[in-house]
Structures are given as C-alpha cells and as structure tokens.
Design a protein around this motif. Structure first.
Motif, PDB file in Angstrom:
ATOM      1  N   TYR A  81       0.846  -1.199   0.000  1.00  0.00           N
ATOM      2  CA  TYR A  81       0.000   0.000   0.000  1.00  0.00           C
ATOM      3  C   TYR A  81       0.886   1.256   0.000  1.00  0.00           C
ATOM      4  CZ  TYR A  81      -3.299  -3.524   1.647  1.00  0.00           C
ATOM      5  OH  TYR A  81      -4.063  -4.652   1.778  1.00  0.00           O
ATOM      6  N   PRO A  82       1.466   1.601  -1.144  1.00  0.00           N
ATOM      7  CA  PRO A  82       2.422   2.714  -1.174  1.00  0.00           C
ATOM      8  C   PRO A  82       1.807   4.101  -0.968  1.00  0.00           C
ATOM      9  CG  PRO A  82       2.044   1.862  -3.386  1.00  0.00           C
ATOM     10  CD  PRO A  82       1.332   0.941  -2.436  1.00  0.00           C
ATOM     11  N   LYS A  83       0.512   4.241  -1.222  1.00  0.00           N
ATOM     12  CA  LYS A  83      -0.129   5.563  -1.139  1.00  0.00           C
ATOM     13  C   LYS A  83      -1.312   5.539  -0.183  1.00  0.00           C
ATOM     14  CE  LYS A  83       2.107   7.230  -4.827  1.00  0.00           C
ATOM     15  NZ  LYS A  83       3.250   8.054  -4.639  1.00  0.00           N
ATOM     16  N   ALA A  84      -1.536   6.655   0.462  1.00  0.00           N
ATOM     17  CA  ALA A  84      -2.780   6.926   1.176  1.00  0.00           C
ATOM     18  C   ALA A  84      -3.425   8.084   0.430  1.00  0.00           C
ATOM     19  CB  ALA A  84      -2.518   7.310   2.628  1.00  0.00           C
ATOM     20  N   THR A  85      -4.756   8.107   0.367  1.00  0.00           N
ATOM     21  CA  THR A  85      -5.433   9.173  -0.376  1.00  0.00           C
ATOM     22  C   THR A  85      -6.606   9.737   0.404  1.00  0.00           C
ATOM     23  OG1 THR A  85      -6.881   7.589  -1.502  1.00  0.00           O
ATOM     24  CG2 THR A  85      -4.854   8.204  -2.644  1.00  0.00           C
ATOM     25  N   PHE A  86      -6.893  10.981   0.106  1.00  0.00           N
ATOM     26  CA  PHE A  86      -8.137  11.614   0.540  1.00  0.00           C
ATOM     27  C   PHE A  86      -8.743  12.259  -0.693  1.00  0.00           C
ATOM     28  CE2 PHE A  86     -10.543  15.402   1.561  1.00  0.00           C
ATOM     29  CZ  PHE A  86     -11.512  14.864   2.391  1.00  0.00           C
ATOM     30  N   VAL A  87     -10.005  11.958  -0.956  1.00  0.00           N
ATOM     31  CA  VAL A  87     -10.716  12.548  -2.090  1.00  0.00           C
ATOM     32  C   VAL A  87     -12.007  13.138  -1.547  1.00  0.00           C
ATOM     33  CG1 VAL A  87     -11.787  12.135  -4.336  1.00  0.00           C
ATOM     34  CG2 VAL A  87      -9.735  10.856  -3.686  1.00  0.00           C
ATOM     35  N   ALA A 102     -15.923  16.954   3.406  1.00  0.00           N
ATOM     36  CA  ALA A 102     -16.279  15.540   3.520  1.00  0.00           C
ATOM     37  C   ALA A 102     -15.613  14.772   2.393  1.00  0.00           C
ATOM     38  CB  ALA A 102     -17.798  15.375   3.449  1.00  0.00           C
ATOM     39  N   GLY A 103     -15.264  13.530   2.675  1.00  0.00           N
ATOM     40  CA  GLY A 103     -14.657  12.723   1.633  1.00  0.00           C
ATOM     41  C   GLY A 103     -14.273  11.353   2.128  1.00  0.00           C
ATOM     42  N   LYS A 104     -13.517  10.662   1.300  1.00  0.00           N
ATOM     43  CA  LYS A 104     -13.082   9.302   1.607  1.00  0.00           C
ATOM     44  C   LYS A 104     -11.573   9.291   1.842  1.00  0.00           C
ATOM     45  CE  LYS A 104     -16.844   6.894  -0.619  1.00  0.00           C
ATOM     46  NZ  LYS A 104     -17.534   6.611   0.627  1.00  0.00           N
ATOM     47  N   LEU A 105     -11.188   8.770   3.003  1.00  0.00           N
ATOM     48  CA  LEU A 105      -9.790   8.614   3.362  1.00  0.00           C
ATOM     49  C   LEU A 105      -9.447   7.139   3.229  1.00  0.00           C
ATOM     50  CD1 LEU A 105      -7.135   9.755   4.595  1.00  0.00           C
ATOM     51  CD2 LEU A 105      -8.114   9.232   6.846  1.00  0.00           C
ATOM     52  N   GLN A 112     -12.545   5.001   4.719  1.00  0.00           N
ATOM     53  CA  GLN A 112     -13.519   5.502   5.689  1.00  0.00           C
ATOM     54  C   GLN A 112     -14.041   6.850   5.209  1.00  0.00           C
ATOM     55  OE1 GLN A 112     -14.162   4.309   9.163  1.00  0.00           O
ATOM     56  NE2 GLN A 112     -13.290   2.411   8.392  1.00  0.00           N
ATOM     57  N   ASP A 113     -15.323   7.106   5.480  1.00  0.00           N
ATOM     58  CA  ASP A 113     -15.882   8.437   5.249  1.00  0.00           C
ATOM     59  C   ASP A 113     -15.451   9.319   6.413  1.00  0.00           C
ATOM     60  OD1 ASP A 113     -17.357   7.980   2.831  1.00  0.00           O
ATOM     61  OD2 ASP A 113     -18.812   6.862   4.013  1.00  0.00           O
ATOM     62  N   ASP A 130      -5.538  24.797   6.398  1.00  0.00           N
ATOM     63  CA  ASP A 130      -5.063  24.116   7.595  1.00  0.00           C
ATOM     64  C   ASP A 130      -6.191  23.279   8.174  1.00  0.00           C
ATOM     65  OD1 ASP A 130      -2.271  25.059   8.326  1.00  0.00           O
ATOM     66  OD2 ASP A 130      -3.278  26.964   8.014  1.00  0.00           O
ATOM     67  N   GLY A 131      -5.849  22.118   8.684  1.00  0.00           N
ATOM     68  CA  GLY A 131      -6.866  21.284   9.301  1.00  0.00           C
ATOM     69  C   GLY A 131      -6.265  20.190  10.143  1.00  0.00           C
ATOM     70  N   VAL A 132      -7.148  19.591  10.942  1.00  0.00           N
ATOM     71  CA  VAL A 132      -6.776  18.516  11.846  1.00  0.00           C
ATOM     72  C   VAL A 132      -7.832  17.426  11.709  1.00  0.00           C
ATOM     73  CG1 VAL A 132      -6.462  17.897  14.280  1.00  0.00           C
ATOM     74  CG2 VAL A 132      -5.686  20.118  13.460  1.00  0.00           C
ATOM     75  N   LEU A 133      -7.384  16.184  11.564  1.00  0.00           N
ATOM     76  CA  LEU A 133      -8.304  15.068  11.442  1.00  0.00           C
ATOM     77  C   LEU A 133      -7.882  13.947  12.391  1.00  0.00           C
ATOM     78  CD1 LEU A 133     -10.656  13.571  10.046  1.00  0.00           C
ATOM     79  CD2 LEU A 133      -8.978  12.755   8.369  1.00  0.00           C
ATOM     80  N   PRO A 134      -8.651  13.743  13.478  1.00  0.00           N
ATOM     81  CA  PRO A 134      -8.363  12.584  14.328  1.00  0.00           C
ATOM     82  C   PRO A 134      -8.939  11.324  13.676  1.00  0.00           C
ATOM     83  CG  PRO A 134      -9.770  14.207  15.467  1.00  0.00           C
ATOM     84  CD  PRO A 134      -9.680  14.596  14.037  1.00  0.00           C
ATOM     85  N   ILE A 135      -8.158  10.255  13.689  1.00  0.00           N
ATOM     86  CA  ILE A 135      -8.641   8.971  13.169  1.00  0.00           C
ATOM     87  C   ILE A 135      -8.301   7.884  14.183  1.00  0.00           C
ATOM     88  CG2 ILE A 135      -8.381   9.635  10.740  1.00  0.00           C
ATOM     89  CD1 ILE A 135      -5.857   7.739  10.715  1.00  0.00           C
ATOM     90  N   LYS A 136      -8.900   6.728  13.997  1.00  0.00           N
ATOM     91  CA  LYS A 136      -8.565   5.539  14.791  1.00  0.00           C
ATOM     92  C   LYS A 136      -7.698   4.654  13.909  1.00  0.00           C
ATOM     93  CE  LYS A 136     -11.292   6.593  18.271  1.00  0.00           C
ATOM     94  NZ  LYS A 136     -10.749   7.008  19.541  1.00  0.00           N
ATOM     95  N   ARG A 137      -6.467   4.422  14.316  1.00  0.00           N
ATOM     96  CA  ARG A 137      -5.525   3.655  13.488  1.00  0.00           C
ATOM     97  C   ARG A 137      -6.012   2.238  13.233  1.00  0.00           C
ATOM     98  NH1 ARG A 137      -2.247   0.183  16.283  1.00  0.00           N
ATOM     99  NH2 ARG A 137      -2.152   0.469  18.528  1.00  0.00           N
ATOM    100  N   ASN A 138      -6.696   1.629  14.214  1.00  0.00           N
ATOM    101  CA  ASN A 138      -7.171   0.260  14.035  1.00  0.00           C
ATOM    102  C   ASN A 138      -8.238   0.148  12.947  1.00  0.00           C
ATOM    103  OD1 ASN A 138      -5.514  -1.288  15.721  1.00  0.00           O
ATOM    104  ND2 ASN A 138      -6.709  -0.774  17.529  1.00  0.00           N
ATOM    105  N   ALA A 139      -8.953   1.226  12.668  1.00  0.00           N
ATOM    106  CA  ALA A 139      -9.954   1.209  11.594  1.00  0.00           C
ATOM    107  C   ALA A 139      -9.282   1.025  10.233  1.00  0.00           C
ATOM    108  CB  ALA A 139     -10.773   2.500  11.614  1.00  0.00           C
TER     109      ALA A 139
END
Length: 169
Positions: A81-87, A102-105, A112-113, A130-139
């Motif tokens: 999985y060389p890339k991570a994306t947000f669209v 809003a988008g898909k990470l 995840q939405d 500028d922004g901050v996005l908390p995520i759950k790594r296990n998801a």
C-alpha cells in the motif's frame, strides 16, 4: 487566487504530520512526499474539490530504525500500500469560519468516510488550508499483530495538514 482554477501545491511550504501517543507520550512524524490537487472557491463551494495523495514510504519519525518498522507489514505495509489518499465529496461552510470537507480517506487499503474541519486564507498569491483530522488507526489496520493492542500505542492518531497552493501558470 481563490477564483482561479486548479491550484498547484507549494511543496516547500506545505506539511502533513501525524501525532500519536506511545505509552502516553506524544510522538510526531511527518510525510516528506505528498501531492494535493485543490480547486477551491469560497463563492462556489459545490464546484470546489480536494484530493491528497501521500507517499507512505516517506514517513519520518526521526530515526531510521523506527521509520523502517513503520514502513513494514504491521504498520503501513508500504510495499503493498504505497499511497494513502483523501478525495473530497463535498465542501460546505462550517462553524466559526471553517469549511467542512467531507470525503473518503484510504489508508492501507481501508476506506472511511471522514469530515475534516479546515480553515482557508489567502496569503498574497497563495491559498493556505489548515486542518486537523483525528482517526482511529485500528480502523485502517495500522498496527497489526502485537501492535493492535492500544495499551502501548494509542488508537487515536491526529493527522495535521498545512497545504499551500499557488495558481497554476
């Protein structure tokens, strides 16, 4: 510049960082290589869009032994999985001068939405987001095997971005 079409990423001024906690202590890391395509006009939010693509193998936590570990199968598995994306799927006016993007990470093949609260300002010929996005790594299956347990490395990870764009010439 906000009225211009697609904008070009200013890589020298832009950053994407993460903050995670290991045994309760904050650890900071950054991605050295990523790209962003942003079409943003505050007067035309329904037509605005954003896409980010992160080169996961460029993650730097400050020591090569840790960087190697994080690139491995249990963490980012950058070979597979060389890339991570947000669209983005929509950008709307949010609270207190922010925009709800809003988008898909997608990280490590898991999507995840999400909704990111982002700020926008013009700085001369540049646009600054500028922004901050908390995520759950296990998801996202980041930290598998023995690392799935959140007692050592917390499940919550905070992604912070500072994206600077200039109009394409």
């Amino acid at each position: 510049m906000a009225n211009s079409a697609w904008a070009q990423l200013d890589t020298g001024k832009s950053t994407i960082t993460i903050v995670a906690k290991q045994l309760g202590v904050a650890m900071n890391g950054k991605f050295k290589k990523f790209d962003a395509t942003i079409n943003f006009n505050p007067a035309q939010l329904p037509q605005s869009s954003a896409k980010l693509e992160i080169d996961m193998a460029t993650f730097d936590i400050g020591a090569e032994e840790y960087n190697s570990e994080v690139r491995g199968k249990d963490w980012f598995d950058t070979t597979k999985y060389p890339k991570a994306t947000f669209v983005s799927s929509s950008i709307k006016q949010g609270a207190a001068g922010k925009y709800d993007v809003a988008g898909k990470l997608t990280i490590k093949g898991k999507t995840q939405d999400v909704v990111v609260a982002a700020t926008y300002k013009q700085d001369g010929a540049s646009n600054v987001f500028d922004g901050v996005l908390p995520i759950k790594r296990n998801a996202f299956n980041v930290g598998e095997g023995d690392w799935k347990d959140t007692s050592v490395v917390a499940d919550e990870v905070v992604i912070k971005f500072h994206i600077v764009t200039v109009a394409k010439k």
